[in-house]
Write a protein that holds these residues in place. Structure first.
Motif, short mmCIF file in Angstrom:
data_model
loop_
_atom_site.label_atom_id
_atom_site.label_comp_id
_atom_site.label_asym_id
_atom_site.label_seq_id
_atom_site.Cartn_x
_atom_site.Cartn_y
_atom_site.Cartn_z
N ALA A 1 61.80 -16.83 52.14
CA ALA A 1 62.12 -18.01 52.95
C ALA A 1 63.53 -17.87 53.53
CB ALA A 1 62.03 -19.28 52.11
N LYS A 2 63.70 -18.27 54.77
CA LYS A 2 65.00 -18.16 55.42
C LYS A 2 66.06 -19.02 54.72
CE LYS A 2 63.38 -17.02 60.07
NZ LYS A 2 63.35 -17.43 61.50
N SER A 3 65.64 -20.10 54.08
CA SER A 3 66.58 -21.02 53.45
C SER A 3 67.08 -20.56 52.09
CB SER A 3 65.92 -22.40 53.29
OG SER A 3 64.72 -22.28 52.52
N MET A 4 66.50 -19.53 51.51
CA MET A 4 66.84 -19.12 50.15
C MET A 4 68.27 -18.58 50.08
SD MET A 4 63.08 -17.58 49.20
CE MET A 4 63.61 -16.58 47.83
N ILE A 5 69.00 -18.98 49.05
CA ILE A 5 70.41 -18.60 48.91
C ILE A 5 70.56 -17.14 48.54
CG2 ILE A 5 72.50 -19.00 47.55
CD1 ILE A 5 71.57 -21.94 47.27
N ASP A 6 69.84 -16.70 47.52
CA ASP A 6 69.94 -15.31 47.08
C ASP A 6 69.21 -14.40 48.06
OD1 ASP A 6 71.39 -16.07 44.93
OD2 ASP A 6 69.82 -15.73 43.44
N PRO A 7 69.76 -13.24 48.37
CA PRO A 7 69.09 -12.33 49.31
C PRO A 7 67.86 -11.65 48.72
CG PRO A 7 71.07 -11.30 48.44
CD PRO A 7 71.08 -12.72 47.95
N LEU A 8 67.73 -11.63 47.38
CA LEU A 8 66.63 -10.92 46.74
C LEU A 8 65.98 -11.77 45.66
CD1 LEU A 8 68.28 -7.42 46.14
CD2 LEU A 8 66.71 -8.03 47.99
N THR B 1 53.08 -21.64 49.30
CA THR B 1 54.06 -21.99 48.26
C THR B 1 55.43 -22.21 48.86
OG1 THR B 1 54.79 -19.74 47.68
CG2 THR B 1 52.76 -20.54 46.64
N VAL B 2 55.66 -21.75 50.09
CA VAL B 2 56.92 -21.94 50.80
C VAL B 2 56.78 -23.00 51.88
CG1 VAL B 2 58.62 -20.83 52.31
CG2 VAL B 2 57.71 -19.60 50.34
N GLU C 1 61.01 -22.34 56.03
CA GLU C 1 60.51 -21.43 57.06
C GLU C 1 60.51 -20.01 56.52
OE1 GLU C 1 61.61 -20.07 61.67
OE2 GLU C 1 62.76 -21.65 60.64
N LEU C 2 59.46 -19.25 56.83
CA LEU C 2 59.34 -17.89 56.32
C LEU C 2 60.23 -16.91 57.07
CD1 LEU C 2 55.51 -17.23 55.78
CD2 LEU C 2 57.25 -17.65 54.04
N ILE D 1 54.27 -19.68 39.22
CA ILE D 1 55.19 -20.82 39.32
C ILE D 1 56.40 -20.41 40.12
CG2 ILE D 1 56.67 -22.40 38.02
CD1 ILE D 1 54.69 -22.16 35.69
N PHE D 2 56.78 -21.25 41.09
CA PHE D 2 57.90 -20.96 41.99
C PHE D 2 58.92 -22.10 41.92
CE2 PHE D 2 54.07 -19.00 43.56
CZ PHE D 2 54.46 -17.72 43.92
N ASN D 3 60.19 -21.74 41.86
CA ASN D 3 61.31 -22.69 41.78
C ASN D 3 62.35 -22.38 42.84
OD1 ASN D 3 61.64 -23.01 38.12
ND2 ASN D 3 60.06 -23.73 39.52
N PRO D 4 63.21 -23.34 43.18
CA PRO D 4 64.36 -23.04 44.03
C PRO D 4 65.47 -22.36 43.23
CG PRO D 4 64.35 -25.35 43.46
CD PRO D 4 63.08 -24.78 42.90
N HIS D 5 66.60 -22.14 43.90
CA HIS D 5 67.72 -21.42 43.30
C HIS D 5 68.25 -22.12 42.06
CE1 HIS D 5 72.06 -20.35 42.98
NE2 HIS D 5 71.64 -19.14 43.33
#
Length: 321
Positions: A301-308, A253-254, A269-270, A82-86
């Protein structure tokens, strides 16, 4: 915050109990239950890779091994990720304003093998079929689980990727560089090809501790097929570190389904290159094994807020005839 602590001690106490059993029996089958969750890093956030649950059954073939292939294991597995956004709480409007990756579920089944060779080389492969999107039931599992244990309400699953059936194949190869009784270093290469995941990785696997050789170690499920009294150690304690550099070509999933024109309300975008570090330990006795590990993964994903992305895992294995 009690969930990871309770899971840890339940698994540990169960494994400790069965470690005391017979050291003369020979087992040819093993069942492993693995739970992965980002809350196992002791945070209160369900973000990015939020949860995984896997059931794996492994067994030895009856045919004898040849001189070079000294251990061969069959493997069947089912699992859900299961994958969620920030952000996935507070309100629907706020969640959608800050969404930084799609919601997604991945439900699959697989068949594979682990082959250990006389010169400590290890080759693993899997054929995988599954579905990404609403049919994977990620929303139902996460929402109902939060209701049952009294956690916060989840918002935003309206923006999950759309359904697509996936066929994937993966291979992992470990080539020995240094092998001693208490320390091994392997060069590692991995690749996955399919319409759900396509990527390739290179890195190293370091193992150290009170451990058997590659043929018999619980790290490769090698405790099947021989009695505990015939092994180097009745009980193993293996610590491992596996840093990898991964090139990503596709991740449904992305990015949504590869063959769908409409992939979902939100896709990302990856990042073409990311690093992944996995570290943990395996404790194994005659009848059971317990393992815990920690993943640190650069944002995919390039859009993700957290770096990790950071998540932990616990697994318990039971062997039987």
């Amino acid at each position: 915050m009690f969930k990871p602590t309770i899971a840890f001690f339940v698994f540990l106490l169960t494994a400790t109990f069965v470690f005391a059993q017979s050291d003369t029996a020979v087992f040819r089958k093993e069942l492993t239950i693995t739970t992965e969750n980002d809350n196992y890093n002791f945070t209160k956030a369900d973000r990015y890779y939020s949860n995984g649950l896997f059931f794996k059954y492994q067994w030895l073939p009856k045919q004898p091994h040849n001189a070079k292939l000294v251990q061969k294991l069959h493997r069947a597995e089912v699992g859900q990720m299961i994958f969620n956004p920030h952000l996935n709480r507070r309100s629907l409007s706020q969640v959608l304003e800050q969404q930084d990756r799609p919601y997604a579920g991945w439900l699959y089944g697989s068949y594979g093998q682990t082959n250990v060779y006389s010169n400590s080389r290890v080759l693993q492969w899997d054929a995988i079929a599954g579905v990404v999107g609403p049919a994977a039931k990620g929303e139902e599992v996460q929402v109902n689980y939060h209701k049952i244990i009294g956690l916060y309400k989840i918002y935003g699953w309206e923006n999950q990727v759309q359904n697509e059936f996936g066929l994937n194949a993966s291979v992992r190869y470990y080539h020995p560089l240094t092998v001693t009784n208490a320390f091994t270093l392997h060069a590692a290469g991995k690749a996955t090809l399919g319409n759900t995941f396509t990527n390739a990785s290179v890195g190293f696997l370091l193992k150290a501790g009170k451990m058997d050789n590659e043929i018999s170690t619980a790290y490769w499920t090698g405790r099947l097929g021989s009695a505990a009294k015939n092994r180097r150690h009745k009980t193993e304690a293996v610590f491992f570190l596996e840093p990898m550099l991964q090139a990503q070509a596709y991740n449904a999933t992305v990015q949504g389904g590869m063959f769908r024109s409409y992939k979902g309300n939100y896709v990302s975008e990856l990042n073409p290159f990311i690093y992944i570090i996995k570290t943990g330990f395996v404790i194994a006795g005659p009848l059971a094994s317990f393992s815990a590990y920690y993943h640190v993964k650069q944002r995919e994903a390039k859009s993700m807020i957290d770096p990790l992305e950071v998540y932990g895992a616990f697994a318990v294995s039971f062997r039987f005839r």
